[in-house]
Design an enzyme around this catalytic site. Structure first.
Site, PDB file in Angstrom:
ATOM      1  N   THR A 146       4.950  -1.726  11.829  1.00 48.05           N
ATOM      2  CA  THR A 146       4.307  -0.666  12.031  1.00 48.05           C
ATOM      3  C   THR A 146       2.737  -0.460  11.543  1.00 48.05           C
ATOM      4  OG1 THR A 146       5.515   0.060  10.139  1.00 48.05           O
ATOM      5  CG2 THR A 146       6.579   0.834  11.920  1.00 48.05           C
ATOM      6  N   SER A 147       2.133  -1.621  11.635  1.00 58.05           N
ATOM      7  CA  SER A 147       0.997  -1.684  11.159  1.00 58.05           C
ATOM      8  C   SER A 147      -0.195  -1.922  12.113  1.00 58.05           C
ATOM      9  CB  SER A 147       0.946  -3.113  10.033  1.00 58.05           C
ATOM     10  OG  SER A 147       1.130  -4.134  10.527  1.00 58.05           O
ATOM     11  N   ARG A 148      -0.326  -3.265  12.604  1.00 58.72           N
ATOM     12  CA  ARG A 148      -1.209  -3.540  13.678  1.00 58.72           C
ATOM     13  C   ARG A 148      -0.620  -4.630  14.428  1.00 58.72           C
ATOM     14  NH1 ARG A 148      -2.893   0.920  13.170  1.00 58.72           N
ATOM     15  NH2 ARG A 148      -5.020   1.390  13.107  1.00 58.72           N
ATOM     16  N   ILE A 153       2.180   3.001   2.397  1.00 56.53           N
ATOM     17  CA  ILE A 153       3.213   3.088   3.392  1.00 56.53           C
ATOM     18  C   ILE A 153       4.192   2.192   3.253  1.00 56.53           C
ATOM     19  CG2 ILE A 153       3.901   2.556   5.798  1.00 56.53           C
ATOM     20  CD1 ILE A 153       1.055   3.656   6.676  1.00 56.53           C
ATOM     21  N   ALA A 179       4.722   5.570  15.353  1.00 56.26           N
ATOM     22  CA  ALA A 179       5.246   5.769  14.226  1.00 56.26           C
ATOM     23  C   ALA A 179       4.448   7.001  13.291  1.00 56.26           C
ATOM     24  CB  ALA A 179       5.378   4.238  13.508  1.00 56.26           C
ATOM     25  N   GLY A 220       0.883  -1.111   0.088  1.00 55.52           N
ATOM     26  CA  GLY A 220       0.135  -0.073  -0.067  1.00 55.52           C
ATOM     27  C   GLY A 220       0.992   1.252   0.117  1.00 55.52           C
ATOM     28  N   GLU A 251      -2.139  -3.166  23.862  1.00 53.51           N
ATOM     29  CA  GLU A 251      -1.460  -1.670  24.115  1.00 53.51           C
ATOM     30  C   GLU A 251      -2.306  -0.932  25.007  1.00 53.51           C
ATOM     31  OE1 GLU A 251      -1.495   0.301  20.175  1.00 53.51           O
ATOM     32  OE2 GLU A 251      -0.207  -1.162  19.381  1.00 53.51           O
ATOM     33  N   HIS A 311       3.549   2.790  19.390  1.00 56.80           N
ATOM     34  CA  HIS A 311       2.638   3.304  18.605  1.00 56.80           C
ATOM     35  C   HIS A 311       2.662   4.673  18.297  1.00 56.80           C
ATOM     36  CE1 HIS A 311      -1.608   1.705  17.029  1.00 56.80           C
ATOM     37  NE2 HIS A 311      -0.666   2.372  16.140  1.00 56.80           N
TER      38      HIS A 311
END
Length: 326
Positions: A230-232, A153, A282, A151, A261, A280
């Site tokens: 760095t996504s989920r 990113i 980024a 995508g 989290e 979290h």
């Protein structure tokens, strides 16, 4: 027009209020993201702006005037999009606000984990620094950087990794293995895992991506590889990752997102020198922060004003959203 911010840990809502004021809208903040507080505050509201609060069918049924839900960020895993669509509620996000910031951070985590910078830093501070604990270390040239998810990113991360001298490959369910996208060779995920020295994850959290990288996938990775997320958090199986790092089966990990989290004190990840952890953040830069806040509110303002927003996940809901109360 009444817009309710369900929950927000930002230090100021000045950017949001400026957009709302320009549209003649009232902006109200719920005291917490609990369902009871949101329902009480959002009675008669036209739109919700949400950070972490869960937006589900029950909450929507309690707020029949809501026509739009705007999410601060890219992911909408806390929003039941199907329930919104069924009720004619448009769901908006800001999918490209943090492209440069998140890709910057992914590269920083990859290099920090690969070169064991944080580990060295701790050694210098406590007087145990030296080469032996952090070997082996490698240069970037000749290494393979694998991007999982091409995508916005992921593509930006690939571009930056190539600029550093990595050979970049990718895996993406939307593209056939053997094809080329933007000059990047697309591989099957298993092939990427066995070849890459860095595996950087750039995927939304869905039923099909939950624990996409688990014990089996980690076992197929090179022992000198690092995994970056760095996504989920749920895309990566935390327990399997801890086992791989603790056993030395994997060189390192750079994580900005977690299955739980905030990461609780004493979590096994916090005991591992080979793990580089950030909270979290980024997505954050001064530039991306302001853009996110403005665009999130502008999206729901546009829906409520009968205009097509810049970003909407369920465009089929727009006709109903523009037609007044449900």
């Amino acid at each position: 027009m009444k817009i309710v911010v369900t929950d927000c840990d930002h230090d100021s809502l000045a950017e949001e209020r400026a957009v709302a004021d320009a549209a003649g809208a009232e902006l109200v903040v719920a005291p917490s993201g609990s369902a009871d507080d949101v329902v009480a505050t959002a009675a008669g509201a036209d739109a919700l702006v949400v950070q972490y609060a869960r937006i589900d069918a029950a909450l929507l049924d309690a707020l029949p005037t809501v026509r739009a839900v705007g999410r601060y960020g890219v992911g909408v895993d806390t929003v039941d999009v199907a329930a919104c669509t069924a009720r004619g509620v448009a769901v908006c996000n800001v999918p490209d606000y943090g492209t440069e910031s998140v890709s910057d951070h992914a590269i920083a985590l990859a290099l920090t984990a690969a070169r064991r910078i944080a580990w060295m830093d701790r050694g210098v501070r406590d007087g145990t620094g030296g080469l032996a604990p952090v070997r082996p270390l490698h240069q970037v040239g000749g290494r393979v950087f694998g991007v999982v998810g091409l995508g916005l990113i992921g593509a930006a991360t690939a571009r930056k990794a190539a600029g550093l001298g990595y050979r970049v490959v990718a895996a993406d369910a939307r593209h056939e293995p053997g094809s080329t996208v933007g000059g990047i060779e697309v591989l099957a995920l298993d092939d990427l895992l066995t070849r890459a020295h860095v595996v950087s994850l750039h995927l939304p959290l869905t039923d099909s991506t939950h624990h996409l990288i688990g014990a089996g996938e980690l076992a197929r990775m090179r022992p000198d590889a690092v995994v970056v997320n760095t996504s989920r958090g749920g895309v990566l199986d935390t327990t399997a990752l801890v086992d791989a790092l603790r056993s030395g089966r994997l060189h390192g990990a750079g994580l900005d997102v977690f299955e739980e989290e905030p990461l609780p004190p004493g979590h096994p990840l916090t005991t591992l020198d080979s793990a580089v952890l950030t909270p979290h953040l980024a997505w954050y830069s001064e530039e991306s922060y302001g853009e996110l806040k403005r665009r999130t509110v502008q999206n729901v303002v546009d829906v409520c004003a009968g205009r097509r927003p810049a970003n909407v996940l369920n465009p089929e809901a727009l006709d109903a959203a523009g037609g007044g109360s449900r």
